[in-house]
Each structure stands twice: as C-alpha cells, then as structure tokens.
Design a protein around this motif. Structure first.
Motif, PDB file in Angstrom:
ATOM      1  N   ILE A 153      65.134  76.034  -8.062  1.00  0.00           N
ATOM      2  CA  ILE A 153      64.193  75.613  -9.093  1.00  0.00           C
ATOM      3  C   ILE A 153      62.994  74.923  -8.447  1.00  0.00           C
ATOM      4  O   ILE A 153      63.144  74.078  -7.569  1.00  0.00           O
ATOM      5  CB  ILE A 153      64.869  74.627 -10.073  1.00  0.00           C
ATOM      6  CG1 ILE A 153      66.071  75.282 -10.744  1.00  0.00           C
ATOM      7  CG2 ILE A 153      63.870  74.114 -11.106  1.00  0.00           C
ATOM      8  CD1 ILE A 153      66.905  74.316 -11.554  1.00  0.00           C
ATOM      9  N   PHE A 154      61.790  75.289  -8.885  1.00  0.00           N
ATOM     10  CA  PHE A 154      60.579  74.619  -8.437  1.00  0.00           C
ATOM     11  C   PHE A 154      60.139  73.637  -9.510  1.00  0.00           C
ATOM     12  O   PHE A 154      60.111  73.965 -10.700  1.00  0.00           O
ATOM     13  CB  PHE A 154      59.451  75.629  -8.179  1.00  0.00           C
ATOM     14  CG  PHE A 154      59.572  76.319  -6.866  1.00  0.00           C
ATOM     15  CD1 PHE A 154      58.988  75.796  -5.729  1.00  0.00           C
ATOM     16  CD2 PHE A 154      60.289  77.500  -6.756  1.00  0.00           C
ATOM     17  CE1 PHE A 154      59.101  76.435  -4.507  1.00  0.00           C
ATOM     18  CE2 PHE A 154      60.415  78.150  -5.546  1.00  0.00           C
ATOM     19  CZ  PHE A 154      59.812  77.606  -4.414  1.00  0.00           C
ATOM     20  N   ILE A 155      59.802  72.415  -9.086  1.00  0.00           N
ATOM     21  CA  ILE A 155      59.368  71.368 -10.004  1.00  0.00           C
ATOM     22  C   ILE A 155      58.034  70.826  -9.501  1.00  0.00           C
ATOM     23  O   ILE A 155      57.853  70.591  -8.307  1.00  0.00           O
ATOM     24  CB  ILE A 155      60.405  70.227 -10.079  1.00  0.00           C
ATOM     25  CG1 ILE A 155      61.745  70.779 -10.563  1.00  0.00           C
ATOM     26  CG2 ILE A 155      59.912  69.108 -10.980  1.00  0.00           C
ATOM     27  CD1 ILE A 155      62.868  69.774 -10.534  1.00  0.00           C
ATOM     28  N   GLU A 156      57.130  70.598 -10.432  1.00  0.00           N
ATOM     29  CA  GLU A 156      55.831  70.028 -10.085  1.00  0.00           C
ATOM     30  C   GLU A 156      55.942  68.507 -10.143  1.00  0.00           C
ATOM     31  O   GLU A 156      56.316  67.934 -11.162  1.00  0.00           O
ATOM     32  CB  GLU A 156      54.784  70.531 -11.082  1.00  0.00           C
ATOM     33  CG  GLU A 156      53.371  70.200 -10.697  1.00  0.00           C
ATOM     34  CD  GLU A 156      52.367  70.829 -11.645  1.00  0.00           C
ATOM     35  OE1 GLU A 156      51.193  70.503 -11.510  1.00  0.00           O
ATOM     36  OE2 GLU A 156      52.753  71.631 -12.509  1.00  0.00           O
ATOM     37  N   SER A 193      47.393  71.176  -9.913  1.00  0.00           N
ATOM     38  CA  SER A 193      46.365  70.151  -9.754  1.00  0.00           C
ATOM     39  C   SER A 193      46.425  69.589  -8.334  1.00  0.00           C
ATOM     40  O   SER A 193      47.480  69.609  -7.697  1.00  0.00           O
ATOM     41  CB  SER A 193      46.566  69.045 -10.784  1.00  0.00           C
ATOM     42  OG  SER A 193      47.644  68.232 -10.423  1.00  0.00           O
ATOM     43  N   PRO A 194      45.308  69.052  -7.843  1.00  0.00           N
ATOM     44  CA  PRO A 194      45.291  68.518  -6.466  1.00  0.00           C
ATOM     45  C   PRO A 194      46.197  67.303  -6.284  1.00  0.00           C
ATOM     46  O   PRO A 194      46.564  66.965  -5.176  1.00  0.00           O
ATOM     47  CB  PRO A 194      43.833  68.146  -6.213  1.00  0.00           C
ATOM     48  CG  PRO A 194      43.100  68.351  -7.479  1.00  0.00           C
ATOM     49  CD  PRO A 194      44.009  68.985  -8.482  1.00  0.00           C
ATOM     50  N   GLU A 195      46.589  66.635  -7.368  1.00  0.00           N
ATOM     51  CA  GLU A 195      47.445  65.459  -7.271  1.00  0.00           C
ATOM     52  C   GLU A 195      48.928  65.808  -7.333  1.00  0.00           C
ATOM     53  O   GLU A 195      49.781  64.942  -7.239  1.00  0.00           O
ATOM     54  CB  GLU A 195      47.140  64.463  -8.400  1.00  0.00           C
ATOM     55  CG  GLU A 195      45.728  63.960  -8.429  1.00  0.00           C
ATOM     56  CD  GLU A 195      44.787  64.889  -9.200  1.00  0.00           C
ATOM     57  OE1 GLU A 195      45.253  65.550 -10.151  1.00  0.00           O
ATOM     58  OE2 GLU A 195      43.623  64.972  -8.833  1.00  0.00           O
ATOM     59  N   LYS A 196      49.228  67.084  -7.534  1.00  0.00           N
ATOM     60  CA  LYS A 196      50.615  67.515  -7.714  1.00  0.00           C
ATOM     61  C   LYS A 196      51.037  68.459  -6.592  1.00  0.00           C
ATOM     62  O   LYS A 196      50.217  69.093  -5.951  1.00  0.00           O
ATOM     63  CB  LYS A 196      50.790  68.244  -9.057  1.00  0.00           C
ATOM     64  CG  LYS A 196      50.400  67.443 -10.256  1.00  0.00           C
ATOM     65  CD  LYS A 196      51.558  66.680 -10.774  1.00  0.00           C
ATOM     66  CE  LYS A 196      51.148  65.911 -12.037  1.00  0.00           C
ATOM     67  NZ  LYS A 196      52.264  65.420 -12.753  1.00  0.00           N
ATOM     68  N   ALA A 197      52.352  68.526  -6.373  1.00  0.00           N
ATOM     69  CA  ALA A 197      52.917  69.440  -5.378  1.00  0.00           C
ATOM     70  C   ALA A 197      54.120  70.132  -6.009  1.00  0.00           C
ATOM     71  O   ALA A 197      54.828  69.541  -6.828  1.00  0.00           O
ATOM     72  CB  ALA A 197      53.351  68.669  -4.135  1.00  0.00           C
ATOM     73  N   MET A 198      54.342  71.374  -5.621  1.00  0.00           N
ATOM     74  CA  MET A 198      55.525  72.105  -6.084  1.00  0.00           C
ATOM     75  C   MET A 198      56.648  71.833  -5.103  1.00  0.00           C
ATOM     76  O   MET A 198      56.497  72.015  -3.896  1.00  0.00           O
ATOM     77  CB  MET A 198      55.240  73.602  -6.156  1.00  0.00           C
ATOM     78  CG  MET A 198      54.234  73.982  -7.218  1.00  0.00           C
ATOM     79  SD  MET A 198      54.762  73.609  -8.888  1.00  0.00           S
ATOM     80  CE  MET A 198      56.005  74.842  -9.159  1.00  0.00           C
ATOM     81  N   VAL A 199      57.790  71.385  -5.624  1.00  0.00           N
ATOM     82  CA  VAL A 199      58.935  71.034  -4.791  1.00  0.00           C
ATOM     83  C   VAL A 199      60.108  71.902  -5.214  1.00  0.00           C
ATOM     84  O   VAL A 199      60.371  72.061  -6.407  1.00  0.00           O
ATOM     85  CB  VAL A 199      59.291  69.534  -4.943  1.00  0.00           C
ATOM     86  CG1 VAL A 199      60.453  69.162  -4.050  1.00  0.00           C
ATOM     87  CG2 VAL A 199      58.086  68.668  -4.649  1.00  0.00           C
ATOM     88  N   CYS A 200      60.810  72.466  -4.236  1.00  0.00           N
ATOM     89  CA  CYS A 200      61.949  73.328  -4.513  1.00  0.00           C
ATOM     90  C   CYS A 200      63.242  72.519  -4.428  1.00  0.00           C
ATOM     91  O   CYS A 200      63.523  71.890  -3.415  1.00  0.00           O
ATOM     92  CB  CYS A 200      61.983  74.487  -3.522  1.00  0.00           C
ATOM     93  SG  CYS A 200      63.339  75.623  -3.813  1.00  0.00           S
ATOM     94  N   PHE A 201      64.010  72.535  -5.504  1.00  0.00           N
ATOM     95  CA  PHE A 201      65.332  71.929  -5.544  1.00  0.00           C
ATOM     96  C   PHE A 201      66.324  73.043  -5.819  1.00  0.00           C
ATOM     97  O   PHE A 201      66.460  73.496  -6.949  1.00  0.00           O
ATOM     98  CB  PHE A 201      65.431  70.859  -6.645  1.00  0.00           C
ATOM     99  CG  PHE A 201      64.602  69.636  -6.385  1.00  0.00           C
ATOM    100  CD1 PHE A 201      65.074  68.638  -5.550  1.00  0.00           C
ATOM    101  CD2 PHE A 201      63.361  69.473  -6.969  1.00  0.00           C
ATOM    102  CE1 PHE A 201      64.321  67.498  -5.302  1.00  0.00           C
ATOM    103  CE2 PHE A 201      62.605  68.339  -6.730  1.00  0.00           C
ATOM    104  CZ  PHE A 201      63.084  67.354  -5.896  1.00  0.00           C
ATOM    105  N   GLY A 202      66.982  73.516  -4.755  1.00  0.00           N
ATOM    106  CA  GLY A 202      67.889  74.654  -4.907  1.00  0.00           C
ATOM    107  C   GLY A 202      67.089  75.900  -5.211  1.00  0.00           C
ATOM    108  O   GLY A 202      66.304  76.360  -4.397  1.00  0.00           O
TER     109      GLY A 202
END
Length: 85
Positions: free
Chosen positions: A16-19, A5-14
């Motif tokens: 693992i990707f988390i939205e 979604s345009p309000e979310k970003a995928m973030v990498c922690f180690g």
C-alpha cells in the motif's frame, strides 16, 4: 488523481502506498535507521562473544583484530578528504 504536492511524499507500507508529509516521512526513516543500526551493533557484539567462545572450546587462541569496530560515515569522510589532499 491529483499530482503529489511538494510537501508530501509517497511511502510504501507492504503493498500500500500512503501520502505523508515529508517531515513525518523523514523522521520515520531516521528512526528506522537508528533502530537498524542498534540491532546491527548488538548482533556484532554477540557474534564476537560467540566466536571467542567457539575458539576457546576448540582450544584455539583468540582471534586477533576481531574486536575492531567499523569506522563511522563521518570518519570515512574525513579519511577520504585526507586521501584526496
């Protein structure tokens, strides 16, 4: 899988990707950058002291210009504007 979604970003922690919400992601990155900037500044200050002690122990004069501080991004922008005319 649903599109991001345009309000979310995928973030990498180690590995693992988390939205996460973009606002939360932006705030996390800002805080991380502030902490890194503070750590860099502390290391620079410590290095100056250690180099001066080393030179003093070797009987050499203190380094000239070693206590200079780098220009901030804002100062660099102003200098570039002046140079561009």
């Amino acid at each position: 899988p649903s599109p991001l979604s345009p309000e979310k970003a995928m973030v990498c922690f180690g590995s693992i990707f988390i939205e996460l919400p973009k606002a939360k992601t932006r705030e996390m990155l800002r805080q991380d950058q502030e902490e890194l900037d503070q750590e860099i500044n502390n290391l620079r200050k410590e290095l100056r002291v250690k180099v001066n002690r080393l030179y003093e122990a070797q009987g050499k004069p203190e380094l000239k210009g070693f206590n200079l501080n780098p220009m901030s991004a804002e100062e660099m922008k102003l200098i570039n504007r002046i140079l561009e005319g």
